[in-house]
Design a protein around this motif. Sequence first.
Motif, PDB file in Angstrom:
ATOM      1  N   ASN A 189       0.898  -1.148   0.075  1.00 54.91           N
ATOM      2  CA  ASN A 189      -0.167   0.049   0.014  1.00 54.91           C
ATOM      3  C   ASN A 189       0.931   1.327   0.075  1.00 54.91           C
ATOM      4  N   LEU A 190       1.413   1.662  -1.295  1.00 53.19           N
ATOM      5  CA  LEU A 190       2.056   2.770  -1.277  1.00 53.19           C
ATOM      6  C   LEU A 190       1.176   4.016  -0.992  1.00 53.19           C
ATOM      7  N   ARG A 191       1.935   5.085  -0.112  1.00 54.61           N
ATOM      8  CA  ARG A 191       1.241   6.158   0.358  1.00 54.61           C
ATOM      9  C   ARG A 191       2.025   7.574   0.202  1.00 54.61           C
ATOM     10  N   SER A 192       1.489   8.692  -0.052  1.00 50.02           N
ATOM     11  CA  SER A 192       1.934   9.645  -0.365  1.00 50.02           C
ATOM     12  C   SER A 192       2.467  10.493   0.895  1.00 50.02           C
ATOM     13  N   ARG A 193       3.425  11.531   0.694  1.00 57.43           N
ATOM     14  CA  ARG A 193       4.002  12.415   1.716  1.00 57.43           C
ATOM     15  C   ARG A 193       3.007  12.818   2.717  1.00 57.43           C
ATOM     16  N   ASP A 194       1.794  13.282   2.421  1.00 53.63           N
ATOM     17  CA  ASP A 194       0.795  13.725   3.508  1.00 53.63           C
ATOM     18  C   ASP A 194       0.547  12.521   4.358  1.00 53.63           C
ATOM     19  N   ARG A 195       0.193  11.463   3.583  1.00 56.06           N
ATOM     20  CA  ARG A 195      -0.488  10.239   4.357  1.00 56.06           C
ATOM     21  C   ARG A 195       0.709   9.945   5.285  1.00 56.06           C
ATOM     22  N   VAL A 196       2.166   9.616   5.015  1.00 55.99           N
ATOM     23  CA  VAL A 196       3.142   9.093   5.772  1.00 55.99           C
ATOM     24  C   VAL A 196       3.428  10.135   7.135  1.00 55.99           C
ATOM     25  N   GLU A 197       3.264  11.432   6.700  1.00 56.88           N
ATOM     26  CA  GLU A 197       3.374  12.445   7.660  1.00 56.88           C
ATOM     27  C   GLU A 197       2.419  12.327   8.734  1.00 56.88           C
ATOM     28  N   ARG A 198       1.349  11.842   8.624  1.00 52.41           N
ATOM     29  CA  ARG A 198       0.117  11.758   9.607  1.00 52.41           C
ATOM     30  C   ARG A 198       0.402  10.873  10.518  1.00 52.41           C
ATOM     31  N   PHE A 199       1.406   9.823  10.273  1.00 53.82           N
ATOM     32  CA  PHE A 199       1.693   8.777  11.273  1.00 53.82           C
ATOM     33  C   PHE A 199       2.487   9.338  12.415  1.00 53.82           C
ATOM     34  N   PHE A 200       3.203  10.552  12.151  1.00 47.95           N
ATOM     35  CA  PHE A 200       3.943  11.202  13.297  1.00 47.95           C
ATOM     36  C   PHE A 200       2.961  11.987  14.240  1.00 47.95           C
ATOM     37  N   ASP A 201       1.686  12.048  13.927  1.00 50.67           N
ATOM     38  CA  ASP A 201       1.003  12.811  14.944  1.00 50.67           C
ATOM     39  C   ASP A 201       1.322  12.387  16.326  1.00 50.67           C
ATOM     40  N   GLY A 202       1.196  13.590  16.985  1.00 52.38           N
ATOM     41  CA  GLY A 202       1.698  13.286  18.570  1.00 52.38           C
ATOM     42  C   GLY A 202       3.119  13.130  18.699  1.00 52.38           C
ATOM     43  N   ALA A 228      24.318   8.542  -3.241  1.00 56.96           N
ATOM     44  CA  ALA A 228      24.731   7.932  -4.232  1.00 56.96           C
ATOM     45  C   ALA A 228      23.875   8.397  -5.183  1.00 56.96           C
ATOM     46  N   PRO A 229      24.306   8.550  -6.585  1.00 54.75           N
ATOM     47  CA  PRO A 229      23.437   9.079  -7.547  1.00 54.75           C
ATOM     48  C   PRO A 229      22.143   8.069  -7.926  1.00 54.75           C
ATOM     49  N   GLY A 230      21.287   8.729  -8.031  1.00 53.96           N
ATOM     50  CA  GLY A 230      19.975   7.972  -8.125  1.00 53.96           C
ATOM     51  C   GLY A 230      19.212   7.981  -7.168  1.00 53.96           C
ATOM     52  N   SER A 231      19.832   8.588  -5.971  1.00 49.40           N
ATOM     53  CA  SER A 231      18.925   8.618  -4.429  1.00 49.40           C
ATOM     54  C   SER A 231      17.820   9.212  -4.847  1.00 49.40           C
ATOM     55  N   GLU A 232      17.657  10.228  -5.408  1.00 49.75           N
ATOM     56  CA  GLU A 232      16.351  11.094  -5.663  1.00 49.75           C
ATOM     57  C   GLU A 232      15.208  10.238  -6.091  1.00 49.75           C
ATOM     58  N   GLU A 233      15.352   9.278  -6.788  1.00 49.42           N
ATOM     59  CA  GLU A 233      14.190   8.056  -7.143  1.00 49.42           C
ATOM     60  C   GLU A 233      13.883   7.180  -6.150  1.00 49.42           C
ATOM     61  N   ILE A 234      14.481   6.950  -4.997  1.00 51.33           N
ATOM     62  CA  ILE A 234      14.143   6.115  -4.044  1.00 51.33           C
ATOM     63  C   ILE A 234      12.961   6.259  -3.370  1.00 51.33           C
ATOM     64  N   GLY A 235      11.719   5.261  -3.672  1.00 53.05           N
ATOM     65  CA  GLY A 235      10.464   5.737  -3.122  1.00 53.05           C
ATOM     66  C   GLY A 235      10.238   5.167  -1.691  1.00 53.05           C
ATOM     67  N   PHE A 236      11.030   5.784  -0.780  1.00 52.52           N
ATOM     68  CA  PHE A 236      10.883   5.248   0.753  1.00 52.52           C
ATOM     69  C   PHE A 236      11.156   6.580   1.539  1.00 52.52           C
ATOM     70  N   TYR A 237      10.022   6.821   2.154  1.00 53.60           N
ATOM     71  CA  TYR A 237      10.207   8.199   3.266  1.00 53.60           C
ATOM     72  C   TYR A 237      10.480   7.594   4.533  1.00 53.60           C
ATOM     73  N   CYS A 238      11.032   8.474   5.382  1.00 51.40           N
ATOM     74  CA  CYS A 238      11.665   8.257   6.697  1.00 51.40           C
ATOM     75  C   CYS A 238      11.649   9.174   7.396  1.00 51.40           C
ATOM     76  N   GLY A 239      11.500   9.062   8.862  1.00 49.84           N
ATOM     77  CA  GLY A 239      11.725  10.185   9.542  1.00 49.84           C
ATOM     78  C   GLY A 239      12.018   9.475  11.219  1.00 49.84           C
ATOM     79  N   VAL A 240      12.410  10.333  11.980  1.00 46.73           N
ATOM     80  CA  VAL A 240      12.396  10.001  13.405  1.00 46.73           C
ATOM     81  C   VAL A 240      11.874  11.026  14.177  1.00 46.73           C
ATOM     82  N   ALA A 241      11.389  10.811  15.318  1.00 44.51           N
ATOM     83  CA  ALA A 241      10.496  11.721  15.948  1.00 44.51           C
ATOM     84  C   ALA A 241      10.256  11.561  17.519  1.00 44.51           C
ATOM     85  N   ARG A 242      10.050  12.325  18.306  1.00 48.90           N
ATOM     86  CA  ARG A 242      10.044  12.224  19.551  1.00 48.90           C
ATOM     87  C   ARG A 242       8.637  12.768  20.029  1.00 48.90           C
TER      88      ARG A 242
END
Length: 267
Positions: free
Chosen positions: A215-228, A249-263
Amino acid sequence: MTQDGGRAVRIDTSRPHPARIYDYLLGGKDNYEVDQVAGDRLAAAAPEARIAVRANRAFLHRAVRYVVDSGVRQILDIGTGLPTSPNVHEVAQELAADVRVAYVDNDPIVKAHADALLSRAGTTSIVLADLRDPQSIIDHPEVRRIIDFDRPVALFLVAILHFIRDTDEPERIVATLRDALPAGSLLVLSHATGDFADDRSDAEAVYNSATATMNLRSRDRVERFFDGFELVEPGLTQVPFWRPDATPAPGSEEIGFYCGVARKSGE
Ligand SMILES: C[S@@+](CC[C@H](N)C(=O)[O-])C[C@H]1O[C@@H](n2cnc3c(N)ncnc32)[C@H](O)[C@@H]1O
């Protein structure tokens, strides 16, 4: 068959499993022909898939180091995957021997391999449980033996939430886990997206016959997981760009994986 607390659990090798497809793409050996066929189809549909899984794994390692450097000494890693050296507990315990790690996965093969690896490690354990029932993870006696929910916990949901359908309410699942964590806890999350490609329906279709859908999700949807939670710098990025050790590395801009760390901040 494998054993789970004395209960025999059947291992299904007739359908591709996310953990084994991932292992195959990483170059591992713990996979079957069905997983290799699925992995090859995925790489044909999404040519960056192999570098994407490596970049995700490298993010995971950097995030473990961040967590330990921040002083957190407990890790709850849900969707841990087949053991791939170095594993989360190895990276963490090399930095601080007192880090406790509870691994959770719903794939009996993952549990069988992890059990073999962890047989003598009392501060690291693996539990067979399903993220779709988060309360069962929070209440699991073995999770409770390792993790003290009154002290900060680093919750890892790395490359797992995209296997949860919208109908299983992934936001509710993350919120349930968040509410069990004290202030000062960290959320480490990565999630596949189609935001950097024209069409990823072929890649998603590879998982139609697998034990979990993609289930691929857009940036907005992924951001919502960080609520709170409050994202730490540099915020939500593609995996190669989160606090990289070297120039991505070259090509990194195409990688379809968002990530984040939050407190999680105080109420
Ligand atoms: C792509 S692997 C990620 C492994 C590791 N977190 C990493 O990023 O390197 C996804 C893992 O999530 C597990 N998984 C998928 N759906 C799950 C669920 N509903 N509950 C628990 N684990 C699940 C799979 O079995 C697999 O081991």
